[in-house]
Every structure is written in C-alpha cells, then in structure tokens.
Design an enzyme around this catalytic site. Sequence first.
Site, mmCIF file in Angstrom:
data_model
loop_
_atom_site.group_PDB
_atom_site.id
_atom_site.type_symbol
_atom_site.label_atom_id
_atom_site.label_comp_id
_atom_site.label_asym_id
_atom_site.label_seq_id
_atom_site.Cartn_x
_atom_site.Cartn_y
_atom_site.Cartn_z
ATOM 1 N N GLY A 147 3.454 -0.761 -5.606
ATOM 2 C CA GLY A 147 3.960 -2.038 -6.086
ATOM 3 C C GLY A 147 3.888 -2.208 -7.593
ATOM 4 O O GLY A 147 3.060 -1.589 -8.267
ATOM 5 N N HIS B 41 -42.524 -5.818 16.256
ATOM 6 C CA HIS B 41 -43.317 -4.597 16.086
ATOM 7 C C HIS B 41 -43.005 -3.643 17.235
ATOM 8 O O HIS B 41 -42.900 -4.061 18.384
ATOM 9 C CB HIS B 41 -44.810 -4.944 16.114
ATOM 10 N N GLU C 110 -27.535 15.142 -16.153
ATOM 11 C CA GLU C 110 -27.431 13.712 -16.453
ATOM 12 C C GLU C 110 -27.634 13.472 -17.945
ATOM 13 O O GLU C 110 -28.603 13.959 -18.524
ATOM 14 C CB GLU C 110 -28.452 12.913 -15.636
ATOM 15 N N GLY D 259 -7.522 1.930 1.451
ATOM 16 C CA GLY D 259 -7.821 2.283 0.062
ATOM 17 C C GLY D 259 -8.770 3.460 -0.083
ATOM 18 O O GLY D 259 -8.983 4.252 0.843
ATOM 19 N N GLU E 38 0.843 -1.202 0.000
ATOM 20 C CA GLU E 38 0.000 0.000 0.000
ATOM 21 C C GLU E 38 0.873 1.244 0.000
ATOM 22 O O GLU E 38 1.754 1.394 0.855
ATOM 23 C CB GLU E 38 -0.920 0.013 1.222
ATOM 24 N N ARG F 239 -16.302 5.470 -12.454
ATOM 25 C CA ARG F 239 -14.915 5.164 -12.110
ATOM 26 C C ARG F 239 -14.346 4.162 -13.111
ATOM 27 O O ARG F 239 -15.102 3.477 -13.801
ATOM 28 C CB ARG F 239 -14.827 4.611 -10.679
ATOM 29 N N LEU G 201 -25.391 11.740 -6.443
ATOM 30 C CA LEU G 201 -26.604 11.972 -5.664
ATOM 31 C C LEU G 201 -26.316 12.024 -4.161
ATOM 32 O O LEU G 201 -26.908 12.810 -3.429
ATOM 33 C CB LEU G 201 -27.650 10.907 -5.974
ATOM 34 N N ALA H 165 -17.671 -2.054 -2.738
ATOM 35 C CA ALA H 165 -16.713 -2.521 -1.743
ATOM 36 C C ALA H 165 -17.023 -3.937 -1.278
ATOM 37 O O ALA H 165 -16.117 -4.764 -1.123
ATOM 38 C CB ALA H 165 -16.694 -1.565 -0.547
#
EC number: 1.8.1.4
Length: 462
Positions: A115, A441, A199, A40, A33, A269, A182, A317
């Site tokens: 890396g 309930h 959009e 991340g 990392e 992405r 959004l 994810a």
Amino acid sequence: MASYDVIVIGSGPGGYVAAIRCAQLGLKTACVEGRETLGGTCLNVGCIPSKALLHASHQLHEAQHNFEKMGLKVGTPKVDWAQMLTYKQETIDTNTKGIEFLFKKNKIDWLKGWGSIPEAGKVKVGDEVYDTKNIIVASGSEPSSLPGVEIDEKVVVSSTGALELGKIPKKMVVIGAGVIGLELGSVYARLGTEVQVLEFLDTITPTMDGEVQKNFLKLLKKQGLSFTLGAAVQGVETAKGKASVSYKLRKDDSEHSLEADVVLVSTGRKPFTDGLGLEALRVEISDRGQIKTNDHWQTSVKGIYAIGDAIAGPMLAHKAEDEGMAAAEVIAGKHGHVNYGVIPSVIYTHPEVASVGKTEEELKKEGRAYKAGKFSFMGNGRAKANFAADGFVKILADKETDRILGAHIIGPMAGDLIHEICVAMEFGAAAEDVALTCHAHPTYSEAVREAALACGDGAIHA
C-alpha cells in the site's frame, strides 16, 4: 471504488489487532498486506517461528541433560533439522491462518498488495485506489545493519535468514547481544553450534537491570555461548560460503578477526515506511526514521494515524497491539489509552528473563528512595524439582508508600510470572498487596510472593 471507515496498512500484531478492534466497534475496515500470509514479521519471520525453535532446542537440551536424572532412559537424541524446520513452518501456518479466519469472522477486507498513501483519505494498492475516512499506518520494522556488513541471508543473515538456514552451522558469530541475538544464539548453541557473540557495549542487553545482566551473562556462558564485550565490528568478508568478521576492542583499539560459517547480524531494527509516500504528504518523521504522533496516535496529517514499530517506543509486538486497540478506540470516538509505564519485556532463552517498570539504575538516577525485595529460585520447591532453580525475582517498591515501581525476573516461566506484577502495577498495588495474596503451592509464582515479602519483614523460605 470501495470506501471504508478505516484502512490499516500492515497486518502485523499492531495492524491486525487494530483492524479487528475497528471492526468490533462497527467501523467498515480493510487491511493492506503484501505478504502471502497475514501476521507481519512477528508471525512469519519473528516472534512465533523463533519461539518454535527455542522450544524444540530446549527439549533437546532436556533430553541430553535431565532425562536420565528423572529416570527416563532414552538413546542419544538426534536432530532432524529438516523436520524441525517443518515443525516451525507448521506453527507459522497455524497462526497466520488463524488471523485470516479472524478477518473473515469480523468482515475485514484483506487488500492484497503493498500500500501507499497518494493523499489523505486515499490508499493505493496495486492499480486500485480506495477511499477511507481514516488510515492507520502499522508498517512495522526491518532489520538494521552496520557499515561494512552486507546481509545476503545466506552466510551473513538477519533474524529472518537465521530461521531458515539450510543446515546447522559449526560456527556462528552473533553481532549484537540484544534480545534477538541471544535467543537465536541460544537455539544454535543447543543444537551444537559454536556461538561467539560480539557486543559493542560493555554489557549485554543494555536496558536490563544490572544485577540481572550479570546473572544472565553468567548463565549463558555456562550454556556454552562465548562473549566478547566492547567489540566494535569493522566489517564482514565472505568467500566460498564462509565469513570473516573483523573487529576492534574499544579498550585498547587492538584488531581481531573471527571465522564463521554464519554471521547473524542482530544490531536492532528500524521503522519500515518505504514506499508509503509519507514525505510527499509532509507527515513528520523523526531523525531516527520514526513517524511522529501525538497522544492519540495521530500524525501531523489529519486522518492518518500510526502505531507499533513505525513510531517511537520499544519495538514489541504487545506494545503495538495495545496501540492498535487504542487508535481504534480514538477513531471510533472513544478514549484510547496505553500505559507505557507497564509494558513488560521478555527474553525467551532458558532461563527466561522478564522485566517491567523501573530498574534500580533508573531509580538511583532519579534519586528516588526505594526498597528491593529479592528471592532466589533456589528456595522454590517446584523450580528445584524441575531442574530450573537458576535465577531470582526482584521487586522494587517505593520506600515510603510501598507502591511497586518495577520488577525483574530471571528464571523459569519469567515471561508468564511478570504479568502478576503488571496487573499489580496497573492497579497501583503495593508490594504488601502481592505478599498478602495466597499463591498456590507448589508453583513458580510463589517466588514472586516471596520477593514481595522480602520488601517487608522478609521472605519465608530465604
């Protein structure tokens, strides 16, 4: 030179979960990392910080609109933006340090740096080269932009820049009505920003169930967000800390422009694989830049695996986490499995939106006979008490077998409620199985049961 059973490249949700699972299975594991912190995009500049701002801004909304109705007399709330950003950062720090603790607990080496793979069985980090029997590429993704739109992370920002603006803008243009646009658009609208969403398509969130789309759009407009659908952005010009967005309406090719303090580019992405050396290794890459893998997450080069946003499938994810665990199982000689038909998706606006499985549009296209059970949160006592009665639960089931094929929820805690249906689908349950299960309930979850009942003789409270 250190030698490992597995080296994972990337410590996002897919990477760190893969590393932990490998270690649990007795494999000597390291994780590469280059950031100063683990986790991340998700933990540092994505899922976690955006949810912190969504939570904070929702509390502001509650104080402004609902406190007085409940007998809570307070003065007009003021936004301390610097403190809100501090709260966001503290949330990030708590989570990233938690991953660091888990690495130490599981004896995973953190190889600090970026890396690359000079050859199969070797990973280079800085000037050091490490031997490894297996490599898992979990390098994630990065924001994509449009031609004529240059992101500077000051005036024209990606989701990363939108999470750390120096001040709350008066006007914001959001390019793209997907999840990221959004959610962050909602944050700033609650904080008082005039938000205009552009959009390209004629609907928001294009993969969503059509009925949910329409309801969701209506609720977002009610909250103050403005939308221009069918808008093809031509470019963004910046000057003196301001931006001008030019676009054409697809229906008549007419030209328009909008002025803004900040432009958020949320047009999706793309896989991030730069610098890994995959081309030289002849690792097969798709036309969309995704690493090609087989059913066991193996690439075209023996000993190299890939998971998460770097490969095909939804960039989520939890999808990456599942693949990380599955790839670890495969490497350890076990049977890794991911049920891609039961991966939920959630939009963390208010109300939340969640879905799993098929939409009605998909079932119609397939020509599959189905039935739909629907229940409005207006019929849910808990939702009404909490000023959260907007939205509904819809369950889709096979017309003959009653087996659940999908579910779509717009309403309070939708992101949590959807998992009841996920578990049901994982076990091949029928709508009747959910309908016959006792639900406490008063809870929001009763709306799920009522929707399941609506697949049969009918809901009780409808």
